[in-house]
Each structure stands twice: as C-alpha cells, then as structure tokens.
Design a protein around this motif. Structure first.
Motif, PDB file in Angstrom:
ATOM      1  N   ASP A  20     -77.429   0.432 -44.465  1.00  0.00           N
ATOM      2  CA  ASP A  20     -76.196  -0.293 -44.184  1.00  0.00           C
ATOM      3  C   ASP A  20     -76.563  -1.646 -43.578  1.00  0.00           C
ATOM      4  O   ASP A  20     -77.718  -2.070 -43.627  1.00  0.00           O
ATOM      5  CB  ASP A  20     -75.300   0.525 -43.248  1.00  0.00           C
ATOM      6  CG  ASP A  20     -76.032   0.932 -41.974  1.00  0.00           C
ATOM      7  OD1 ASP A  20     -77.133   0.377 -41.719  1.00  0.00           O
ATOM      8  OD2 ASP A  20     -75.523   1.792 -41.243  1.00  0.00           O
ATOM      9  N   VAL A  21     -75.587  -2.311 -43.005  1.00  0.00           N
ATOM     10  CA  VAL A  21     -75.842  -3.636 -42.435  1.00  0.00           C
ATOM     11  C   VAL A  21     -76.904  -3.565 -41.345  1.00  0.00           C
ATOM     12  O   VAL A  21     -77.821  -4.400 -41.274  1.00  0.00           O
ATOM     13  CB  VAL A  21     -74.532  -4.237 -41.876  1.00  0.00           C
ATOM     14  CG1 VAL A  21     -74.818  -5.562 -41.175  1.00  0.00           C
ATOM     15  CG2 VAL A  21     -73.523  -4.437 -42.997  1.00  0.00           C
ATOM     16  N   LEU A  22     -76.817  -2.539 -40.488  1.00  0.00           N
ATOM     17  CA  LEU A  22     -77.802  -2.389 -39.419  1.00  0.00           C
ATOM     18  C   LEU A  22     -79.189  -2.107 -39.991  1.00  0.00           C
ATOM     19  O   LEU A  22     -80.194  -2.642 -39.513  1.00  0.00           O
ATOM     20  CB  LEU A  22     -77.378  -1.262 -38.474  1.00  0.00           C
ATOM     21  CG  LEU A  22     -78.337  -0.974 -37.311  1.00  0.00           C
ATOM     22  CD1 LEU A  22     -78.545  -2.224 -36.461  1.00  0.00           C
ATOM     23  CD2 LEU A  22     -77.821   0.183 -36.465  1.00  0.00           C
ATOM     24  N   GLY A  23     -79.232  -1.281 -41.035  1.00  0.00           N
ATOM     25  CA  GLY A  23     -80.517  -0.978 -41.657  1.00  0.00           C
ATOM     26  C   GLY A  23     -81.176  -2.208 -42.250  1.00  0.00           C
ATOM     27  O   GLY A  23     -82.373  -2.453 -42.063  1.00  0.00           O
ATOM     28  N   TRP A  24     -80.380  -3.010 -42.969  1.00  0.00           N
ATOM     29  CA  TRP A  24     -80.921  -4.252 -43.527  1.00  0.00           C
ATOM     30  C   TRP A  24     -81.350  -5.213 -42.416  1.00  0.00           C
ATOM     31  O   TRP A  24     -82.366  -5.913 -42.538  1.00  0.00           O
ATOM     32  CB  TRP A  24     -79.885  -4.926 -44.425  1.00  0.00           C
ATOM     33  CG  TRP A  24     -79.758  -4.301 -45.780  1.00  0.00           C
ATOM     34  CD1 TRP A  24     -78.714  -3.589 -46.268  1.00  0.00           C
ATOM     35  CD2 TRP A  24     -80.736  -4.336 -46.828  1.00  0.00           C
ATOM     36  NE1 TRP A  24     -78.957  -3.162 -47.548  1.00  0.00           N
ATOM     37  CE2 TRP A  24     -80.198  -3.615 -47.925  1.00  0.00           C
ATOM     38  CE3 TRP A  24     -82.002  -4.887 -46.951  1.00  0.00           C
ATOM     39  CZ2 TRP A  24     -80.881  -3.439 -49.119  1.00  0.00           C
ATOM     40  CZ3 TRP A  24     -82.695  -4.714 -48.154  1.00  0.00           C
ATOM     41  CH2 TRP A  24     -82.140  -4.006 -49.213  1.00  0.00           C
ATOM     42  N   VAL A  29     -85.650  -7.898 -39.390  1.00  0.00           N
ATOM     43  CA  VAL A  29     -86.373  -8.149 -38.140  1.00  0.00           C
ATOM     44  C   VAL A  29     -87.829  -7.708 -38.265  1.00  0.00           C
ATOM     45  O   VAL A  29     -88.749  -8.392 -37.792  1.00  0.00           O
ATOM     46  CB  VAL A  29     -85.686  -7.421 -36.964  1.00  0.00           C
ATOM     47  CG1 VAL A  29     -86.540  -7.514 -35.705  1.00  0.00           C
ATOM     48  CG2 VAL A  29     -84.308  -8.006 -36.716  1.00  0.00           C
ATOM     49  N   ALA A  30     -88.054  -6.568 -38.927  1.00  0.00           N
ATOM     50  CA  ALA A  30     -89.426  -6.080 -39.111  1.00  0.00           C
ATOM     51  C   ALA A  30     -90.264  -7.079 -39.900  1.00  0.00           C
ATOM     52  O   ALA A  30     -91.433  -7.329 -39.574  1.00  0.00           O
ATOM     53  CB  ALA A  30     -89.399  -4.728 -39.821  1.00  0.00           C
ATOM     54  N   HIS A  31     -89.664  -7.679 -40.928  1.00  0.00           N
ATOM     55  CA  HIS A  31     -90.404  -8.653 -41.734  1.00  0.00           C
ATOM     56  C   HIS A  31     -90.591  -9.980 -41.001  1.00  0.00           C
ATOM     57  O   HIS A  31     -91.552 -10.700 -41.271  1.00  0.00           O
ATOM     58  CB  HIS A  31     -89.685  -8.881 -43.072  1.00  0.00           C
ATOM     59  CG  HIS A  31     -89.878  -7.765 -44.044  1.00  0.00           C
ATOM     60  ND1 HIS A  31     -89.176  -6.580 -43.972  1.00  0.00           N
ATOM     61  CD2 HIS A  31     -90.721  -7.640 -45.107  1.00  0.00           C
ATOM     62  CE1 HIS A  31     -89.554  -5.784 -44.959  1.00  0.00           C
ATOM     63  NE2 HIS A  31     -90.494  -6.398 -45.661  1.00  0.00           N
ATOM     64  N   VAL A  32     -89.693 -10.302 -40.099  1.00  0.00           N
ATOM     65  CA  VAL A  32     -89.857 -11.523 -39.304  1.00  0.00           C
ATOM     66  C   VAL A  32     -90.952 -11.324 -38.255  1.00  0.00           C
ATOM     67  O   VAL A  32     -91.805 -12.196 -38.045  1.00  0.00           O
ATOM     68  CB  VAL A  32     -88.527 -11.919 -38.633  1.00  0.00           C
ATOM     69  CG1 VAL A  32     -88.748 -13.047 -37.627  1.00  0.00           C
ATOM     70  CG2 VAL A  32     -87.507 -12.342 -39.684  1.00  0.00           C
ATOM     71  N   LEU A  52     -88.909   0.413 -36.572  1.00  0.00           N
ATOM     72  CA  LEU A  52     -88.842   1.359 -37.688  1.00  0.00           C
ATOM     73  C   LEU A  52     -88.446   2.758 -37.227  1.00  0.00           C
ATOM     74  O   LEU A  52     -87.893   3.538 -38.015  1.00  0.00           O
ATOM     75  CB  LEU A  52     -90.192   1.394 -38.412  1.00  0.00           C
ATOM     76  CG  LEU A  52     -90.582   0.083 -39.105  1.00  0.00           C
ATOM     77  CD1 LEU A  52     -91.897   0.240 -39.845  1.00  0.00           C
ATOM     78  CD2 LEU A  52     -89.482  -0.384 -40.053  1.00  0.00           C
ATOM     79  N   LEU A  53     -88.722   3.080 -35.979  1.00  0.00           N
ATOM     80  CA  LEU A  53     -88.274   4.371 -35.457  1.00  0.00           C
ATOM     81  C   LEU A  53     -86.745   4.436 -35.454  1.00  0.00           C
ATOM     82  O   LEU A  53     -86.144   5.443 -35.858  1.00  0.00           O
ATOM     83  CB  LEU A  53     -88.822   4.584 -34.047  1.00  0.00           C
ATOM     84  CG  LEU A  53     -88.609   5.968 -33.438  1.00  0.00           C
ATOM     85  CD1 LEU A  53     -89.298   7.033 -34.282  1.00  0.00           C
ATOM     86  CD2 LEU A  53     -89.123   6.012 -32.005  1.00  0.00           C
TER      87      LEU A  53
END
Length: 204
Positions: A20-24, A29-32, A52-53
């Motif tokens: 969802d929006v939070l997942g995306w 953020v992980a990729h940044v 990721l947790l």
C-alpha cells in the motif's frame, strides 16, 4: 526501486500483497538510505533492517526488498571488518529464520533458500575486500620500493659530490702547501744569496 516494482508484479501471488502507500514509502526510504552505504555501511544496514522489519510485518511483498538488502549486505562485507560482517550476517539470518519459522515450516524452508543467497553475497563481499587489500598492499610495496630507489639514488649523488669535494679540497690543500714550501725556499735562498735573483725575469 524499478527492480523492486518488477519483482512485486511477478511474485505478488506468492509473496504477500501489493504494497500500500506505506509499503511503497518504506521501499522508497530503503532505496534512499542505501545511497549512504559506502560512508556508513553498518549503520545503513541496521537502519535498513529496521525499515524492512516494519515493511514485512505489514505482509507486503516479501521478495521486493531482496535486491536492496543484498546490496547492503555486500557493502558491509566488502567495506568493514570481518567481525562486523559476521555479526550482521548472523543477525539478519537469525531474525529472518525466527520470523519465517514462526509462520510455519513452509515459510521456514523458503527462508533457508534465502539464507543461501545471504551467505553468497557476504562471501562475495569478503572476497572483494580481501582482493582490495591485496591490491592496496601491492601498490604500497611498489611505491615504497620506488621511494627507496629514489632515496638510494639521491644518497649516491650526495656521496659522489662529497667525494669530489673532498678530492678537490685535498688537491687544493696540497697545491697551497707546495706553493708555500716553494715560496719559503725561495725566500730563504734569496735571503742567503740576493745575487741569484733573476731581475730580468722579475722585470718581465
């Protein structure tokens, strides 16, 4: 990020629902965060694990973060001490296996396959780190040898200059001494017999 999107589309049926929006947002953020992996690999890895947790706890697509996770693990293994690599590797696999086996044996078996990839990327990172250290040591030895050769050449030039200066000094001292002796002898002879002076030669 594009890789994660492709993975989500292909594996949505087997690995959780579409984020969802939070997942995306968490994936973004992980990729940044991964951008700073070379400056602070351990801190980036710990931050990524926390992100990721939360991502996986929301039952998002579990395969999507695989690429960014492996990149972070590789960076830790290739840029930090072996102790950090071991701790991070054990920590990641421990958390993953605990969570997966708590969901059932099927999930636990799948996590064992993922553990193989984790170990592979860690070993690859360790190999790259050792290779870099070897290359750096070879370059350092070559530079040290070059500096030694230059210092030896400068030392030999200095020694040669010193030898030439010493020879010139000895020659000059000998010549001056000889001139002094001859002058003393001439003065003594002239004092004893002034008529021996060649006045015509002196006049010339």
């Amino acid at each position: 990020m594009a890789v994660s999107a492709v993975v989500i589309v292909r594996s949505v049926r087997d690995n959780g629902h579409v984020p969802d929006v939070l997942g995306w947002a968490l994936l973004l953020v992980a990729h940044v965060v991964i951008v700073w992996r070379r400056r602070a690999p351990v801190r980036v890895m710990v931050t990524l694990m926390a992100i990721l947790l939360v991502y996986h706890s929301l039952d998002n697509n579990h395969t999507a973060p695989m690429a960014v996770s492996m990149v972070a693990l590789f960076t830790v293994a290739s840029r930090t001490r072996p102790r950090n690599t071991l701790l991070i590797g054990v920590g990641v696999m421990g958390v993953m296996l605990t969570v997966k086996f708590s969901e059932g044996m099927a999930e636990g078996a799948e996590s064992l396959r993922i553990s193989g990839w984790i170990v592979a990327f860690l070993l690859l990172g360790v190999y790259v780190r050792i290779h870099r250290q070897y290359v750096a040591s070879v370059v350092e030895r070559a530079e040290r040898a070059e500096r030694t050769r230059e210092e030896e050449a400068r030392r030999r030039v200095a020694e040669e200059r010193l030898r030439v200066a010493r020879d010139l000094h000895d020659l000059l001292a000998h010549s001056i001494t000889l001139v002094g002796v001859q002058t003393s002898v001439a003065a003594h002879v002239l004092a004893a017999d002034p008529d021996r002076l060649d006045r015509a030669a002196v006049a010339k």
